[in-house]
Design an enzyme around this catalytic site. Structure first.
Site, mmCIF file in Angstrom:
data_model
loop_
_atom_site.group_PDB
_atom_site.id
_atom_site.type_symbol
_atom_site.label_atom_id
_atom_site.label_comp_id
_atom_site.label_asym_id
_atom_site.label_seq_id
_atom_site.Cartn_x
_atom_site.Cartn_y
_atom_site.Cartn_z
ATOM 1 N N GLY A 299 1.081 -1.283 -0.089
ATOM 2 C CA GLY A 299 -0.244 0.005 0.255
ATOM 3 C C GLY A 299 1.087 1.428 0.201
ATOM 4 O O GLY A 299 2.309 0.791 -0.326
ATOM 5 N N ASP B 244 -5.009 -13.070 2.512
ATOM 6 C CA ASP B 244 -5.902 -11.876 3.143
ATOM 7 C C ASP B 244 -5.763 -11.699 4.549
ATOM 8 O O ASP B 244 -6.393 -13.307 5.583
ATOM 9 C CB ASP B 244 -7.097 -12.649 2.814
ATOM 10 C CG ASP B 244 -8.017 -11.780 2.372
ATOM 11 O OD1 ASP B 244 -8.435 -11.136 3.442
ATOM 12 O OD2 ASP B 244 -9.499 -11.727 1.141
ATOM 13 N N ILE B 245 -5.932 -10.430 5.806
ATOM 14 C CA ILE B 245 -6.069 -10.813 6.923
ATOM 15 C C ILE B 245 -7.922 -11.268 7.263
ATOM 16 O O ILE B 245 -7.626 -11.078 8.229
ATOM 17 C CB ILE B 245 -6.196 -9.346 7.335
ATOM 18 C CG1 ILE B 245 -6.853 -8.446 6.741
ATOM 19 C CG2 ILE B 245 -4.707 -9.101 7.748
ATOM 20 C CD1 ILE B 245 -6.411 -7.043 7.560
ATOM 21 N N THR C 152 -9.141 1.432 2.113
ATOM 22 C CA THR C 152 -8.892 2.696 2.278
ATOM 23 C C THR C 152 -10.297 3.492 1.509
ATOM 24 O O THR C 152 -9.855 4.596 1.910
ATOM 25 C CB THR C 152 -7.637 3.786 2.592
ATOM 26 O OG1 THR C 152 -7.109 2.537 1.421
ATOM 27 C CG2 THR C 152 -6.936 2.522 3.619
ATOM 28 N N THR D 188 -7.310 6.034 11.784
ATOM 29 C CA THR D 188 -7.620 7.235 11.173
ATOM 30 C C THR D 188 -8.478 8.282 11.747
ATOM 31 O O THR D 188 -9.133 8.047 13.541
ATOM 32 C CB THR D 188 -8.165 6.963 10.250
ATOM 33 O OG1 THR D 188 -8.914 7.525 9.343
ATOM 34 C CG2 THR D 188 -9.728 6.248 10.694
ATOM 35 N N TYR E 198 -15.885 3.736 7.089
ATOM 36 C CA TYR E 198 -14.838 3.410 7.182
ATOM 37 C C TYR E 198 -14.652 4.121 8.887
ATOM 38 O O TYR E 198 -14.061 2.913 8.815
ATOM 39 C CB TYR E 198 -14.297 4.590 6.454
ATOM 40 C CG TYR E 198 -12.354 4.512 6.092
ATOM 41 C CD1 TYR E 198 -11.463 3.746 6.416
ATOM 42 C CD2 TYR E 198 -12.233 5.491 6.986
ATOM 43 C CE1 TYR E 198 -10.004 3.073 6.224
ATOM 44 C CE2 TYR E 198 -10.620 5.348 6.985
ATOM 45 C CZ TYR E 198 -9.749 4.378 6.455
ATOM 46 O OH TYR E 198 -8.722 4.445 6.557
ATOM 47 N N LYS F 108 -13.011 1.287 11.545
ATOM 48 C CA LYS F 108 -11.497 1.326 12.000
ATOM 49 C C LYS F 108 -12.002 1.156 13.256
ATOM 50 O O LYS F 108 -10.981 0.730 14.373
ATOM 51 C CB LYS F 108 -11.139 2.347 11.440
ATOM 52 C CG LYS F 108 -11.223 2.862 10.013
ATOM 53 C CD LYS F 108 -9.788 1.496 9.326
ATOM 54 C CE LYS F 108 -8.524 2.508 10.133
ATOM 55 N NZ LYS F 108 -6.910 0.851 9.226
ATOM 56 N N TRP G 66 -4.704 11.998 6.482
ATOM 57 C CA TRP G 66 -4.208 12.709 4.569
ATOM 58 C C TRP G 66 -3.339 12.189 4.658
ATOM 59 O O TRP G 66 -2.048 13.036 4.515
ATOM 60 C CB TRP G 66 -4.491 14.115 5.191
ATOM 61 C CG TRP G 66 -5.705 15.316 5.552
ATOM 62 C CD1 TRP G 66 -6.850 14.712 6.047
ATOM 63 C CD2 TRP G 66 -6.341 16.180 5.249
ATOM 64 N NE1 TRP G 66 -7.865 14.999 6.107
ATOM 65 C CE2 TRP G 66 -7.416 16.569 5.820
ATOM 66 C CE3 TRP G 66 -6.047 17.813 5.127
ATOM 67 C CZ2 TRP G 66 -8.048 17.752 6.172
ATOM 68 C CZ3 TRP G 66 -6.461 18.218 4.580
ATOM 69 C CH2 TRP G 66 -7.709 18.611 5.636
HETATM 70 N N1 LIG Z 1 -4.114 7.191 3.131
HETATM 71 C C1 LIG Z 1 -5.261 7.862 4.218
HETATM 72 O O1 LIG Z 1 -5.400 9.152 3.863
HETATM 73 C C2 LIG Z 1 -4.864 7.759 5.664
HETATM 74 C C3 LIG Z 1 -5.568 8.424 6.106
HETATM 75 C C4 LIG Z 1 -5.703 8.133 7.652
HETATM 76 C C5 LIG Z 1 -5.880 6.575 7.997
HETATM 77 N N2 LIG Z 1 -4.249 5.658 7.117
HETATM 78 C C6 LIG Z 1 -4.307 3.992 7.753
HETATM 79 O O2 LIG Z 1 -3.440 3.975 6.866
HETATM 80 C C7 LIG Z 1 -3.185 2.668 6.899
HETATM 81 C C8 LIG Z 1 -2.702 2.980 5.843
HETATM 82 O O3 LIG Z 1 -2.877 3.314 4.803
HETATM 83 P P1 LIG Z 1 -2.812 3.456 2.964
HETATM 84 O O4 LIG Z 1 -3.170 4.735 2.917
HETATM 85 O O5 LIG Z 1 -1.151 2.796 2.947
HETATM 86 O O6 LIG Z 1 -3.800 2.379 2.517
HETATM 87 P P2 LIG Z 1 -3.652 1.223 1.137
HETATM 88 O O7 LIG Z 1 -2.772 2.006 -0.234
HETATM 89 O O8 LIG Z 1 -4.620 1.775 0.894
HETATM 90 O O9 LIG Z 1 -2.780 0.200 1.234
HETATM 91 C C9 LIG Z 1 -3.276 -0.857 1.988
HETATM 92 C C10 LIG Z 1 -3.274 -1.984 1.377
HETATM 93 O O10 LIG Z 1 -3.608 -3.149 2.670
HETATM 94 C C11 LIG Z 1 -4.247 -4.176 1.636
HETATM 95 N N3 LIG Z 1 -5.055 -4.555 1.665
HETATM 96 C C12 LIG Z 1 -6.528 -4.695 1.413
HETATM 97 N N4 LIG Z 1 -7.156 -6.006 1.800
HETATM 98 C C13 LIG Z 1 -6.840 -6.376 2.275
HETATM 99 C C14 LIG Z 1 -7.001 -7.944 2.643
HETATM 100 N N5 LIG Z 1 -8.219 -8.162 3.049
HETATM 101 N N6 LIG Z 1 -5.942 -8.399 3.499
HETATM 102 C C15 LIG Z 1 -4.390 -7.341 3.530
HETATM 103 N N7 LIG Z 1 -4.643 -6.554 2.584
HETATM 104 C C16 LIG Z 1 -5.209 -6.317 2.641
HETATM 105 C C17 LIG Z 1 -4.715 -2.956 0.147
HETATM 106 O O11 LIG Z 1 -4.413 -3.777 -1.143
HETATM 107 P P3 LIG Z 1 -5.420 -3.429 -2.217
HETATM 108 O O12 LIG Z 1 -4.889 -1.999 -2.635
HETATM 109 O O13 LIG Z 1 -5.296 -4.772 -3.672
HETATM 110 O O14 LIG Z 1 -7.133 -3.522 -1.348
HETATM 111 C C18 LIG Z 1 -2.895 -1.930 0.033
HETATM 112 O O15 LIG Z 1 -1.836 -2.450 -0.352
HETATM 113 C C19 LIG Z 1 -4.209 1.638 7.023
HETATM 114 O O16 LIG Z 1 -4.534 1.107 8.283
HETATM 115 C C20 LIG Z 1 -4.873 3.425 7.260
HETATM 116 O O17 LIG Z 1 -6.233 2.705 7.638
HETATM 117 C C21 LIG Z 1 -4.796 6.181 5.668
#
Ligand SMILES: NC(=O)c1ccc[n+]([C@@H]2O[C@H](COP(=O)([O-])OP(=O)(O)OC[C@H]3O[C@@H](n4cnc5c(N)ncnc54)[C@H](OP(=O)(O)O)[C@@H]3O)[C@@H](O)[C@H]2O)c1
Length: 287
Positions: A10, A35-36, A61, A100, A124, A128, A149
């Protein structure tokens, strides 16, 4: 230290894995590996790798997607987190989990502290929060890092969207009634690396310093870089005008004092404007 990173492919994971690998033995896994939501598989993988720490950055996400697919949101963000907690507890591994700002409703006038009551506005955020609650119940040795963000080199993010729109459109309309702290995944990776070496448990807020609205963020991006050197009209609008499926908090700035105290002097996250500058410079170098 042996560290298992879930969600390794990710946006955060792709910065986090190489960063931690400089110092630790890191195994990065993502949905293509397992898959988690599959409890048995999660338990087996954690047992096989026997890490001292598991960092769970895997999540569903797509905030608007969660509204139309709540079953998937809860399955990954709540049950998935629960499975990782059960796997960690069974194998005596520490669990570090990403969460988040969307657990809050955004009605506070001041930055949210870790102990402030959550009240998510969207699916979402609810999923979470449920994930956080499972972790707190199941495993004592946990650290929940709430952030917000995110922008980074390896994922779809707001900065790239603004730059792309600026090349195509004369006018860009951006919401100006949601406030947060843009956070660079490179800086968050650094923070997580530091926290791996601290004993901290519970919840911790970690973002870049400073805050802005999405409109102010866009304005700063275009001040720093306007690729086509075109005159682009940036128009502030309200969330109601944008009308997206998921409601978002108005003010979800997170208070990061607990993190700063834990890390000690000179170990603060830098201001988001500095990080944005570096991110844009990296993009320019890679052209
Ligand atoms: N992005 C933001 O702005 C933001 C803000 C606050 C908190 N967060 C938190 O920070 C963390 C990382 O965010 P990120 O932006 O890096 O997210 P991301 O780019 O969507 O990465 C998440 C990864 O988890 C994988 N995934 C999804 N479902 C899964 C499953 N069932 N089993 C195993 N892997 C799975 C996704 O694969 P696919 O892409 O193939 O689905 C992706 O590679 C997350 O916990 C998110 O909630 C993010």
């Amino acid at each position: 230290m042996k560290v298992l990173v879930l969600g390794a492919r990710g946006m955060l994971g792709k910065d986090l894995v190489p960063f931690l690998s400089a110092k630790h033995q890191v195994f990065g896994r993502d949905i293509d590996d397992f898959d988690i939501t599959d409890l048995q598989r999660v338990k087996n993988e954690i047992k096989t790798h026997s890490p001292q720490a598991v960092i769970n950055a895997a999540a569903y996400t797509d905030v608007d997607g969660c509204e139309s697919n709540p079953a998937m949101a809860f399955s990954v963000n709540a049950e998935g987190a629960r499975n990782v907690a059960l796997g960690c507890a069974a194998n005596k591994a520490r669990m570090i989990h990403l969460s988040t700002d969307y657990v809050f409703d955004g009605s506070s006038l001041s930055p949210y502290r870790e102990e402030d009551p959550p009240n998510p506005l969207n699916v979402y955020g609810l999923s979470k929060l449920k994930g956080e609650q499972y972790i707190e119940k199941i495993i004592q040795n946990h650290l929940i890092i709430r952030t917000q963000w995110l922008f980074g080199r390896h994922g779809k993010n707001f900065v790239d969207t603004i730059l792309r729109l600026a090349e195509r459109q004369e006018e860009i309309r951006i919401v100006n009634d949601q406030k947060g702290a843009p956070t660079f995944t490179k800086d968050l990776s650094w923070a997580i690396g530091g926290l791996l070496e601290k004993e901290a448990t519970g919840i911790l807020h970690v973002t870049n310093a400073g805050a802005c609205t999405w409109y102010e963020f866009a304005r700063q991006i275009l001040q720093e870089r306007n690729p086509a050197k075109r005159k682009v009209q940036l128009t502030p609008i309200s969330s109601t005008e944008l009308s997206r499926p998921a409601k978002r908090p108005a003010n979800s700035v997170l208070d990061c004092h607990r993190f700063e105290k834990l890390m000690g002097q000179n170990q603060k996250m830098r201001p988001w404007k500095e990080s944005l500058k570096e991110y844009l410079a990296c993009k320019e170098d890679r052209k």
